[in-house]
Write a protein that holds these residues in place. Structure first.
Motif, short mmCIF file in Angstrom:
data_model
loop_
_atom_site.label_atom_id
_atom_site.label_comp_id
_atom_site.label_asym_id
_atom_site.label_seq_id
_atom_site.Cartn_x
_atom_site.Cartn_y
_atom_site.Cartn_z
N HIS A 8 0.84 -1.21 0.00
CA HIS A 8 0.00 0.00 0.00
C HIS A 8 0.87 1.26 0.00
O HIS A 8 0.64 2.19 0.79
N ALA A 9 1.88 1.26 -0.87
CA ALA A 9 2.80 2.39 -0.98
C ALA A 9 2.55 3.13 -2.28
O ALA A 9 1.93 2.62 -3.21
N ARG A 10 3.06 4.34 -2.35
CA ARG A 10 2.82 5.17 -3.52
C ARG A 10 4.08 5.47 -4.33
O ARG A 10 4.00 6.17 -5.35
N GLY A 11 5.23 4.97 -3.91
CA GLY A 11 6.45 5.21 -4.68
C GLY A 11 7.67 4.72 -3.94
O GLY A 11 7.59 4.17 -2.83
N TRP A 12 8.80 4.89 -4.60
CA TRP A 12 10.08 4.45 -4.06
C TRP A 12 10.96 5.66 -3.78
O TRP A 12 10.82 6.71 -4.40
N TYR A 13 11.86 5.51 -2.84
CA TYR A 13 12.84 6.55 -2.56
C TYR A 13 14.24 5.92 -2.53
O TYR A 13 14.41 4.72 -2.31
N VAL A 14 15.23 6.75 -2.75
CA VAL A 14 16.63 6.34 -2.62
C VAL A 14 17.41 7.51 -2.04
O VAL A 14 17.25 8.65 -2.47
N ASP A 15 18.19 7.24 -1.01
CA ASP A 15 19.08 8.23 -0.41
C ASP A 15 20.50 7.93 -0.86
O ASP A 15 20.96 6.77 -0.79
#
Length: 337
Positions: A292-299
């Protein structure tokens, strides 16, 4: 006929050597004489390492120029045909890597030297009392004991780190994965110098606490890697990383110069789910739906963060060194008021 003799002519001649020995400078000279074998060993080792790095630098620059790697190698191993990168790695990159490991490990050796032969051995044998009977206070004795290795660190390590950094930068780094800047971080720049000063302060505390040569050296050998590991764990957060959001799952390696420190999903409420379990072969879109997520992130830290991170970790290391040095002063005042 009588001879008149003044009181000044009857006074014993001034013992200049003894007077010099009462101050930190005289004691520092005494330390050099006591440990001249170690001083010569350090000097010879430094010259050998600098000579090896000079030879490597010339070999690397010649190889890069001869094979045209300076400008074209920005996309990985495929940019250099005919195995030129593989040959470079076999001939030159491995020696650079191993010398870097030596640079990384030298601080703990300095800390062990300060803890054992320089301080603990003298406290155990009682020879420190000779200096204290010459109007030298315990604090001045400690300052003189640390002046020699601190000077060696600032001079020797600065030269060695500058030489190694020059060699490291001369390589075609984008195609040498083992030499990426975040993997070579404790070997380049100002960090090795700051780590060495930290190890020296740690050695002083260990020597004053244990007063036995082998236990003090063993304590530094155990404690320094723990502190170095703590600094490594904090490294990625010393400067704020760059964050990017996307609909696709980001890779662990964005580019040859980017240090990825974290990735995961952004929930519907904006919360983060680091490295969610999507299963094997699951489509990224299906994985988002499962959680139930809306996107990905990367640091990640780009290459431009190298020097800000270097100075930040060096500052933290020097702050820890100052705390340990203050602890050494407190121990001297407490044990020998």
């Amino acid at each position: 006929m009588t001879t008149t003799t003044t009181s000044s002519s009857l006074a014993p001649p001034r013992d200049r050597d003894r007077d010099r020995g009462r101050g930190p400078r005289g004691l520092a000279w005494l330390v050099l004489r006591q440990h001249r074998a170690a001083v010569w060993t350090f000097g010879v080792a430094l010259l050998v390492l600098l000579s090896a790095l000079g030879t490597l630098y010339l070999s690397i620059t010649d190889y890069v120029a001869d094979h045209g790697l300076a400008d074209v190698c920005t996309a990985g191993w495929a940019c250099a045909p005919d195995g030129t990168i593989g040959a470079f790695s076999d001939e030159l990159a491995d020696p650079v890597h191993y010398i870097g490991r030596v640079v990384e490990c030298l601080p703990v050796l300095f800390g062990m030297f300060v803890a054992g032969p320089l301080i603990a051995r003298e406290l155990h044998s009682g020879t420190y009392k000779l200096a204290w009977t010459q109007s030298v206070s315990p604090l001045r004795w400690l300052a003189a004991k640390l002046a020699v290795p601190a000077t060696a660190v600032l001079a020797g390590f600065s030269l060695l780190s500058a030489a190694y950094t020059s060699v490291w930068r001369a390589q075609p780094l984008p195609v040498i994965p083992g030499q990426w800047w975040w993997r070579s971080f404790p070997m380049i720049g100002v960090v090795p110098v700051a780590h060495a000063l930290l190890a020296l302060a740690l050695g002083a505390v260990a020597g004053l606490l244990l007063k036995r040569t082998v236990p003090a050296m063993g304590a530094v050998l155990v404690a320094y890697p723990v502190i170095a590991g703590l600094l490594e764990s904090l490294r990625g957060g010393l400067v704020g990383p760059v964050t990017e959001l996307s609909a696709e799952m980001p890779g662990l390696i964005r580019g040859s110069d980017d240090w990825v420190t974290g990735r995961g999903m952004i929930g519907q409420g904006g919360g983060r789910m680091p490295e969610p379990d999507c299963g094997i072969g699951v489509d990224p879109a299906d994985c988002l739906a499962q959680h139930h997520a809306r996107g990905w992130y990367v640091d990640y830290h780009p290459a431009s963060h190298l020097w800000p991170l270097q100075w930040a970790e060096a500052g933290l290391s020097l702050a820890l060194a100052a705390l340990l040095a203050g602890g050494a002063v407190w121990l001297v005042r407490r044990q020998w008021p």
